[in-house]
Design a protein around this motif. Structure first.
Motif, PDB file in Angstrom:
ATOM      1  N   CYS A 170      -1.160 -22.209  89.682  1.00  0.00           N
ATOM      2  CA  CYS A 170      -0.267 -21.515  89.154  1.00  0.00           C
ATOM      3  C   CYS A 170      -0.223 -19.966  89.634  1.00  0.00           C
ATOM      4  CB  CYS A 170      -0.190 -21.605  87.700  1.00  0.00           C
ATOM      5  SG  CYS A 170       0.122 -23.239  86.940  1.00  0.00           S
ATOM      6  N   TYR A 171      -0.344 -20.002  90.993  1.00  0.00           N
ATOM      7  CA  TYR A 171      -0.488 -18.706  91.686  1.00  0.00           C
ATOM      8  C   TYR A 171      -1.465 -17.910  91.477  1.00  0.00           C
ATOM      9  CZ  TYR A 171       4.416 -19.872  92.638  1.00  0.00           C
ATOM     10  OH  TYR A 171       5.688 -20.608  93.022  1.00  0.00           O
ATOM     11  N   ASN A 172      -2.731 -18.631  91.052  1.00  0.00           N
ATOM     12  CA  ASN A 172      -4.042 -18.047  90.690  1.00  0.00           C
ATOM     13  C   ASN A 172      -3.900 -17.045  89.264  1.00  0.00           C
ATOM     14  OD1 ASN A 172      -6.941 -18.586  91.272  1.00  0.00           O
ATOM     15  ND2 ASN A 172      -6.837 -16.497  92.098  1.00  0.00           N
ATOM     16  N   ALA A 173      -2.997 -17.390  88.572  1.00  0.00           N
ATOM     17  CA  ALA A 173      -2.754 -16.602  87.500  1.00  0.00           C
ATOM     18  C   ALA A 173      -3.519 -17.125  86.190  1.00  0.00           C
ATOM     19  CB  ALA A 173      -1.448 -16.441  86.836  1.00  0.00           C
ATOM     20  N   SER A 174      -3.552 -16.358  85.121  1.00  0.00           N
ATOM     21  CA  SER A 174      -4.366 -16.808  83.980  1.00  0.00           C
ATOM     22  C   SER A 174      -3.408 -16.935  82.808  1.00  0.00           C
ATOM     23  CB  SER A 174      -5.476 -16.108  83.560  1.00  0.00           C
ATOM     24  OG  SER A 174      -5.312 -14.955  83.084  1.00  0.00           O
ATOM     25  N   VAL A 175      -3.813 -17.697  81.657  1.00  0.00           N
ATOM     26  CA  VAL A 175      -2.981 -17.827  80.274  1.00  0.00           C
ATOM     27  C   VAL A 175      -3.075 -16.431  79.968  1.00  0.00           C
ATOM     28  CG1 VAL A 175      -2.829 -18.726  78.060  1.00  0.00           C
ATOM     29  CG2 VAL A 175      -3.282 -20.273  80.018  1.00  0.00           C
ATOM     30  N   GLY A 176      -4.152 -15.860  79.881  1.00  0.00           N
ATOM     31  CA  GLY A 176      -4.379 -14.431  79.353  1.00  0.00           C
ATOM     32  C   GLY A 176      -3.333 -13.334  80.062  1.00  0.00           C
ATOM     33  N   GLY A 177      -3.155 -13.552  81.452  1.00  0.00           N
ATOM     34  CA  GLY A 177      -2.426 -12.663  82.343  1.00  0.00           C
ATOM     35  C   GLY A 177      -0.861 -12.795  81.567  1.00  0.00           C
ATOM     36  N   HIS A 178      -0.457 -13.852  81.685  1.00  0.00           N
ATOM     37  CA  HIS A 178       0.893 -14.194  81.004  1.00  0.00           C
ATOM     38  C   HIS A 178       1.175 -13.638  79.580  1.00  0.00           C
ATOM     39  CE1 HIS A 178       2.930 -16.680  84.089  1.00  0.00           C
ATOM     40  NE2 HIS A 178       1.811 -16.952  84.373  1.00  0.00           N
ATOM     41  N   LEU A 179      -0.025 -13.875  78.541  1.00  0.00           N
ATOM     42  CA  LEU A 179       0.131 -13.434  77.446  1.00  0.00           C
ATOM     43  C   LEU A 179       0.105 -11.843  77.525  1.00  0.00           C
ATOM     44  CD1 LEU A 179       0.272 -14.667  74.537  1.00  0.00           C
ATOM     45  CD2 LEU A 179      -0.449 -16.175  76.513  1.00  0.00           C
ATOM     46  N   ARG A 180      -0.654 -11.427  78.337  1.00  0.00           N
ATOM     47  CA  ARG A 180      -0.531  -9.806  78.262  1.00  0.00           C
ATOM     48  C   ARG A 180       0.713  -9.132  78.708  1.00  0.00           C
ATOM     49  NH1 ARG A 180       0.369  -6.785  82.293  1.00  0.00           N
ATOM     50  NH2 ARG A 180      -0.492  -8.409  83.497  1.00  0.00           N
ATOM     51  N   HIS A 181       1.416  -9.804  79.666  1.00  0.00           N
ATOM     52  CA  HIS A 181       2.653  -9.538  80.210  1.00  0.00           C
ATOM     53  C   HIS A 181       3.660  -9.604  78.975  1.00  0.00           C
ATOM     54  CE1 HIS A 181       5.999  -9.277  83.276  1.00  0.00           C
ATOM     55  NE2 HIS A 181       6.470 -10.180  82.689  1.00  0.00           N
ATOM     56  N   ILE A 182       3.807 -10.829  78.214  1.00  0.00           N
ATOM     57  CA  ILE A 182       4.443 -11.018  77.173  1.00  0.00           C
ATOM     58  C   ILE A 182       4.449  -9.907  76.056  1.00  0.00           C
ATOM     59  CG2 ILE A 182       5.013 -12.502  75.121  1.00  0.00           C
ATOM     60  CD1 ILE A 182       4.382 -14.784  76.870  1.00  0.00           C
ATOM     61  N   VAL A 183       3.012  -9.623  75.796  1.00  0.00           N
ATOM     62  CA  VAL A 183       2.487  -8.473  74.662  1.00  0.00           C
ATOM     63  C   VAL A 183       3.408  -7.153  74.979  1.00  0.00           C
ATOM     64  CG1 VAL A 183       0.864  -7.256  73.822  1.00  0.00           C
ATOM     65  CG2 VAL A 183       0.893  -9.969  73.755  1.00  0.00           C
TER      66      VAL A 183
END
Length: 176
Positions: free
Chosen positions: A40-53
């Motif tokens: 997943c492009y070396n991303a994390s769940v946390g990175g996606h949640l930060r982006h959303i937040v």
């Protein structure tokens, strides 16, 4: 009974998906939240949640300022590094939206147009709430894959658009 305004409906749709995210955070744990997923492009769940937040934070800040700039995000590493902190921020956003739900008018706003310095265009509260909903669900779909890869199964409708769920219900199709 007074019919709900489109803004009220949109706020509540956003609140529902924010609650889904908070629920997933309670199940993931810190290791899965912060793990980088190579496929997943070396991303994390946390990175996606930060982006959303941070998109929600930009929206809420923009309501007070009359203009939204989604590029002007803090990119707070604590949000993507701590599921407890991310959950607390999501609870705060949920509270702020709940307070606004009944009285927020669909008024005009300005929004920064991409990366063009100083270029603004017209938008509205309702349009931006619809964007936030779509944006969040899009990222949740990726988060759902990332969670599954790590052995955590999100609820069946996590990352699925409300219109897709409604269509599947009319077709007697399972959410997955």
């Amino acid at each position: 009974m007074t019919p709900l305004s489109p803004v009220h409906v949109a706020v509540h749709a956003n609140l529902a998906v924010i609650r889904q995210g908070i629920g997933l955070l309670a199940e993931l744990g810190e290791a899965r939240f912060t793990a980088r997923i190579p496929i997943c492009y070396n991303a994390s769940v946390g990175g996606h949640l930060r982006h959303i937040v941070e998109h929600y934070q930009c929206f809420l800040r923009g309501l007070g300022e009359g203009g939204i700039d989604y590029e002007d995000r803090a990119r707070d590493p604590l949000i993507e590094g701590s599921p407890g902190y991310a959950s607390a921020i999501m609870e705060e956003i949920s509270h702020r939206l709940t307070v606004l739900a009944a009285t927020l008018p669909n008024r005009g706003l300005q929004i920064g147009a991409g990366t063009a310095e100083g270029l603004m265009t017209d938008t509205s509260v309702l349009r931006e709430l619809e964007f936030l909903l779509s944006h969040t669900i899009h990222h949740y779909a990726i988060v759902a894959v990332m969670a599954r890869v790590q052995g955590c199964e999100p609820e069946a409708t996590f990352g699925v658009a409300p219109s897709t769920i409604k269509f599947q219900q009319t077709q007697n199709v399972c959410a997955r």
